[in-house]
Design a protein around this motif. Structure first.
Motif, PDB file in Angstrom:
ATOM      1  N   LEU A   9       0.826  -1.205   0.000  1.00 44.89           N
ATOM      2  CA  LEU A   9       0.000   0.000   0.000  1.00 44.89           C
ATOM      3  C   LEU A   9       0.860   1.255   0.000  1.00 44.89           C
ATOM      4  CD1 LEU A   9      -2.593  -1.044   2.734  1.00 44.89           C
ATOM      5  CD2 LEU A   9      -2.824  -1.273   0.248  1.00 44.89           C
ATOM      6  N   ARG A  10       0.526   2.172  -0.906  1.00 42.09           N
ATOM      7  CA  ARG A  10       1.152   3.489  -0.891  1.00 42.09           C
ATOM      8  C   ARG A  10       0.102   4.507  -1.313  1.00 42.09           C
ATOM      9  NH1 ARG A  10       5.077   6.732  -4.215  1.00 42.09           N
ATOM     10  NH2 ARG A  10       5.937   8.176  -2.697  1.00 42.09           N
ATOM     11  N   GLU A  11      -0.141   5.469  -0.451  1.00 40.05           N
ATOM     12  CA  GLU A  11      -1.144   6.511  -0.686  1.00 40.05           C
ATOM     13  C   GLU A  11      -2.497   5.897  -1.073  1.00 40.05           C
ATOM     14  OE1 GLU A  11       0.684   9.107  -3.519  1.00 40.05           O
ATOM     15  OE2 GLU A  11       2.069   9.950  -2.032  1.00 40.05           O
ATOM     16  N   GLY A  12      -2.836   4.813  -0.384  1.00 40.73           N
ATOM     17  CA  GLY A  12      -4.138   4.186  -0.567  1.00 40.73           C
ATOM     18  C   GLY A  12      -4.263   3.285  -1.777  1.00 40.73           C
ATOM     19  N   LYS A  13      -3.196   3.129  -2.534  1.00 43.82           N
ATOM     20  CA  LYS A  13      -3.235   2.308  -3.747  1.00 43.82           C
ATOM     21  C   LYS A  13      -2.374   1.062  -3.585  1.00 43.82           C
ATOM     22  CE  LYS A  13      -3.892   6.431  -6.601  1.00 43.82           C
ATOM     23  NZ  LYS A  13      -3.336   7.277  -7.678  1.00 43.82           N
ATOM     24  N   CYS A  14      -2.643   0.077  -4.426  1.00 44.92           N
ATOM     25  CA  CYS A  14      -1.871  -1.163  -4.455  1.00 44.92           C
ATOM     26  C   CYS A  14      -0.740  -0.984  -5.458  1.00 44.92           C
ATOM     27  CB  CYS A  14      -2.773  -2.322  -4.867  1.00 44.92           C
ATOM     28  SG  CYS A  14      -1.923  -3.894  -5.004  1.00 44.92           S
ATOM     29  N   VAL A  15       0.495  -1.023  -4.980  1.00 44.64           N
ATOM     30  CA  VAL A  15       1.645  -0.732  -5.825  1.00 44.64           C
ATOM     31  C   VAL A  15       2.700  -1.820  -5.674  1.00 44.64           C
ATOM     32  CG1 VAL A  15       1.248   1.744  -5.461  1.00 44.64           C
ATOM     33  CG2 VAL A  15       2.995   0.568  -4.102  1.00 44.64           C
ATOM     34  N   ARG A  16       3.706  -1.769  -6.545  1.00 46.78           N
ATOM     35  CA  ARG A  16       4.914  -2.576  -6.387  1.00 46.78           C
ATOM     36  C   ARG A  16       6.101  -1.656  -6.628  1.00 46.78           C
ATOM     37  NH1 ARG A  16       4.721  -6.424  -3.368  1.00 46.78           N
ATOM     38  NH2 ARG A  16       6.605  -7.327  -4.265  1.00 46.78           N
ATOM     39  N   LEU A  17       7.113  -1.844  -5.794  1.00 49.59           N
ATOM     40  CA  LEU A  17       8.368  -1.112  -5.970  1.00 49.59           C
ATOM     41  C   LEU A  17       9.438  -2.079  -6.450  1.00 49.59           C
ATOM     42  CD1 LEU A  17       8.491   1.001  -2.654  1.00 49.59           C
ATOM     43  CD2 LEU A  17       7.319   1.535  -4.800  1.00 49.59           C
ATOM     44  N   LEU A  47      -3.033 -13.393   3.189  1.00 50.45           N
ATOM     45  CA  LEU A  47      -2.540 -12.235   2.451  1.00 50.45           C
ATOM     46  C   LEU A  47      -1.453 -11.534   3.262  1.00 50.45           C
ATOM     47  CD1 LEU A  47      -5.907 -10.695   1.160  1.00 50.45           C
ATOM     48  CD2 LEU A  47      -4.272 -12.061  -0.151  1.00 50.45           C
ATOM     49  N   HIS A  48      -0.521 -10.932   2.549  1.00 48.87           N
ATOM     50  CA  HIS A  48       0.592 -10.193   3.145  1.00 48.87           C
ATOM     51  C   HIS A  48       0.435  -8.734   2.736  1.00 48.87           C
ATOM     52  CE1 HIS A  48       4.791  -9.426   4.356  1.00 48.87           C
ATOM     53  NE2 HIS A  48       4.941  -8.773   3.217  1.00 48.87           N
ATOM     54  N   VAL A  49       0.145  -7.869   3.710  1.00 42.49           N
ATOM     55  CA  VAL A  49      -0.074  -6.455   3.427  1.00 42.49           C
ATOM     56  C   VAL A  49       1.070  -5.642   4.022  1.00 42.49           C
ATOM     57  CG1 VAL A  49      -1.584  -4.477   3.799  1.00 42.49           C
ATOM     58  CG2 VAL A  49      -2.576  -6.728   3.332  1.00 42.49           C
ATOM     59  N   VAL A  50       1.657  -4.772   3.208  1.00 44.05           N
ATOM     60  CA  VAL A  50       2.730  -3.901   3.675  1.00 44.05           C
ATOM     61  C   VAL A  50       2.297  -2.449   3.499  1.00 44.05           C
ATOM     62  CG1 VAL A  50       5.124  -3.176   3.386  1.00 44.05           C
ATOM     63  CG2 VAL A  50       4.511  -5.576   3.082  1.00 44.05           C
ATOM     64  N   ASP A  51       2.368  -1.705   4.577  1.00 36.86           N
ATOM     65  CA  ASP A  51       2.090  -0.269   4.545  1.00 36.86           C
ATOM     66  C   ASP A  51       3.411   0.443   4.238  1.00 36.86           C
ATOM     67  OD1 ASP A  51       1.581   2.408   5.103  1.00 36.86           O
ATOM     68  OD2 ASP A  51       0.292   1.978   6.820  1.00 36.86           O
ATOM     69  N   LEU A  52       3.642   0.711   2.965  1.00 38.36           N
ATOM     70  CA  LEU A  52       4.915   1.325   2.565  1.00 38.36           C
ATOM     71  C   LEU A  52       5.066   2.726   3.139  1.00 38.36           C
ATOM     72  CD1 LEU A  52       5.051   0.179  -1.168  1.00 38.36           C
ATOM     73  CD2 LEU A  52       6.479  -0.664   0.690  1.00 38.36           C
ATOM     74  N   ASP A  53       3.989   3.483   3.142  1.00 35.43           N
ATOM     75  CA  ASP A  53       4.053   4.818   3.749  1.00 35.43           C
ATOM     76  C   ASP A  53       4.426   4.702   5.223  1.00 35.43           C
ATOM     77  OD1 ASP A  53       3.064   6.366   1.430  1.00 35.43           O
ATOM     78  OD2 ASP A  53       1.211   5.263   1.792  1.00 35.43           O
ATOM     79  N   GLY A  54       3.870   3.700   5.885  1.00 34.35           N
ATOM     80  CA  GLY A  54       4.166   3.480   7.287  1.00 34.35           C
ATOM     81  C   GLY A  54       5.613   3.106   7.523  1.00 34.35           C
ATOM     82  N   GLY A  58       7.374   5.515   9.941  1.00 35.10           N
ATOM     83  CA  GLY A  58       7.554   5.001  11.290  1.00 35.10           C
ATOM     84  C   GLY A  58       6.273   4.749  12.042  1.00 35.10           C
ATOM     85  N   ALA A  59       5.135   4.873  11.358  1.00 35.21           N
ATOM     86  CA  ALA A  59       3.830   4.582  11.949  1.00 35.21           C
ATOM     87  C   ALA A  59       2.848   4.302  10.808  1.00 35.21           C
ATOM     88  CB  ALA A  59       3.332   5.756  12.786  1.00 35.21           C
ATOM     89  N   PRO A  60       1.870   3.408  11.017  1.00 35.88           N
ATOM     90  CA  PRO A  60       0.928   3.061   9.946  1.00 35.88           C
ATOM     91  C   PRO A  60       0.234   4.290   9.366  1.00 35.88           C
ATOM     92  CG  PRO A  60       0.707   1.540  11.768  1.00 35.88           C
ATOM     93  CD  PRO A  60       1.621   2.631  12.239  1.00 35.88           C
ATOM     94  N   LYS A  61       0.079   4.304   8.043  1.00 36.33           N
ATOM     95  CA  LYS A  61      -0.526   5.440   7.351  1.00 36.33           C
ATOM     96  C   LYS A  61      -1.712   5.033   6.472  1.00 36.33           C
ATOM     97  CE  LYS A  61       2.296   8.544   8.925  1.00 36.33           C
ATOM     98  NZ  LYS A  61       1.819   9.609   9.826  1.00 36.33           N
ATOM     99  N   ASN A  62      -1.964   3.736   6.362  1.00 38.67           N
ATOM    100  CA  ASN A  62      -3.041   3.271   5.481  1.00 38.67           C
ATOM    101  C   ASN A  62      -4.061   2.427   6.249  1.00 38.67           C
ATOM    102  OD1 ASN A  62      -2.386   3.900   2.404  1.00 38.67           O
ATOM    103  ND2 ASN A  62      -0.438   3.429   3.396  1.00 38.67           N
ATOM    104  N   LEU A  63      -4.379   2.837   7.464  1.00 33.04           N
ATOM    105  CA  LEU A  63      -5.265   2.035   8.302  1.00 33.04           C
ATOM    106  C   LEU A  63      -6.673   1.918   7.723  1.00 33.04           C
ATOM    107  CD1 LEU A  63      -4.191   3.139  11.889  1.00 33.04           C
ATOM    108  CD2 LEU A  63      -3.771   0.937  10.774  1.00 33.04           C
ATOM    109  N   ASP A  64      -7.177   2.978   7.111  1.00 31.10           N
ATOM    110  CA  ASP A  64      -8.521   2.908   6.526  1.00 31.10           C
ATOM    111  C   ASP A  64      -8.573   1.874   5.414  1.00 31.10           C
ATOM    112  OD1 ASP A  64      -9.431   4.832   8.251  1.00 31.10           O
ATOM    113  OD2 ASP A  64      -9.301   6.487   6.817  1.00 31.10           O
ATOM    114  N   VAL A  65      -7.528   1.856   4.594  1.00 33.47           N
ATOM    115  CA  VAL A  65      -7.475   0.873   3.506  1.00 33.47           C
ATOM    116  C   VAL A  65      -7.332  -0.535   4.074  1.00 33.47           C
ATOM    117  CG1 VAL A  65      -6.232   0.153   1.431  1.00 33.47           C
ATOM    118  CG2 VAL A  65      -6.453   2.577   1.973  1.00 33.47           C
TER     119      VAL A  65
END
Length: 245
Positions: A9-17, A47-54, A58-65
């Motif tokens: 997750l990055r800015e609420g979207k599903c991405v790959r880096l 499922l494996h979810v990673v909060d990239l913004d978090g 240093g803290a979760p940023k995509n909790l709503d998603v």
């Protein structure tokens, strides 16, 4: 062997880096919860979810998603990225996350890892991210003077039973996983290991499954699924030893 599709997750979207670099990002979906439901429909058992913004903040940023993902599926979800306090661990597990993955705190606050393991047992995993054998933290932006095996042994002593091992140099590049380092980590520590980074073919999955006896009992897949290089149903058959022919 358990095969776990990744949702980054990055800015609420599903991405790959690629190699964890923000300047090498591909957006695969504006609706991560729909992607989660798709992977479940195709047979995924976790499922494996990673909060990239978090991870960077240093803290979760995509909790709503994350809440939307948890509502969209009924299979277990493990989460990593920016989990650096007991309050965050409690909050995530309280909202229905099955397992939390601690990364940076394994280096900067090992006492937290010990406390979390004492309280939540095998719901606590540690992510060990390696670059040329050394550990990388803070969203992979900082490499520290500690080897991946050394850190894994430290974590075992604190009560950790399972680690997620990622070779950063392979992540998102579809060049194959670092089988040698993955097997070495399992063999030298006796920990359960979730392999991650670089899986690009069914033969990669077969090679990882061959290490099950060493303790490598799960694998995370991302870009190969999103790019269409591998079909999830075929991959699950290989991982679970149900191939025909």
């Amino acid at each position: 062997m358990l095969l776990i599709p990744a949702i980054d997750l990055r800015e609420g979207k599903c991405v790959r880096l690629v190699e964890g670099r923000l300047d090498k990002e591909t957006v695969y979906s504006d609706d991560p919860s729909a992607m989660a439901a798709l992977w479940q429909d195709q047979g995924a058992r976790m499922l494996h979810v990673v909060d990239l913004d978090g991870a960077f903040a240093g803290a979760p940023k995509n909790l709503d998603v994350l809440k939307e993902i948890l509502s969209a599926v009924d299979i277990p979800v493990q989460v990593g990225g920016g989990i650096r306090s007991m309050e965050t661990i409690e909050s995530l597990l309280g909202m229905g996350v099955a397992r939390v993955i601690l990364g940076t705190v394994a280096i900067v606050d090992p006492e937290l890892v010990s406390e979390a393991c004492g309280r939540y047992g095998e719901a606590v995993l540690v992510g060990i991210d390696g670059r040329n054998g050394q550990v990388a933290i803070e969203g992979w932006g900082l490499t520290v003077e500690k080897g991946t095996v050394e850190l894994a042994l430290d974590m075992k002593n604190l009560g950790v039973k399972r680690v997620v091992f990622t070779d950063i140099r392979r992540d998102g590049k579809l060049q194959g996983p670092n089988l040698e380092a993955t097997g070495q980590l399992a063999k030298e520590t006796g920990l359960k290991v979730v392999a991650s980074g670089g899986v690009s073919t069914l033969n990669d999955l077969r090679a990882i499954r061959a290490m099950e006896s060493l303790g490598v009992d799960a694998v995370i897949m991302g870009k190969a699924l999103y790019s269409g290089a591998i079909d999830l149903r075929e991959a699950l058959a290989v991982a679970e030893g149900k191939e025909v022919g």
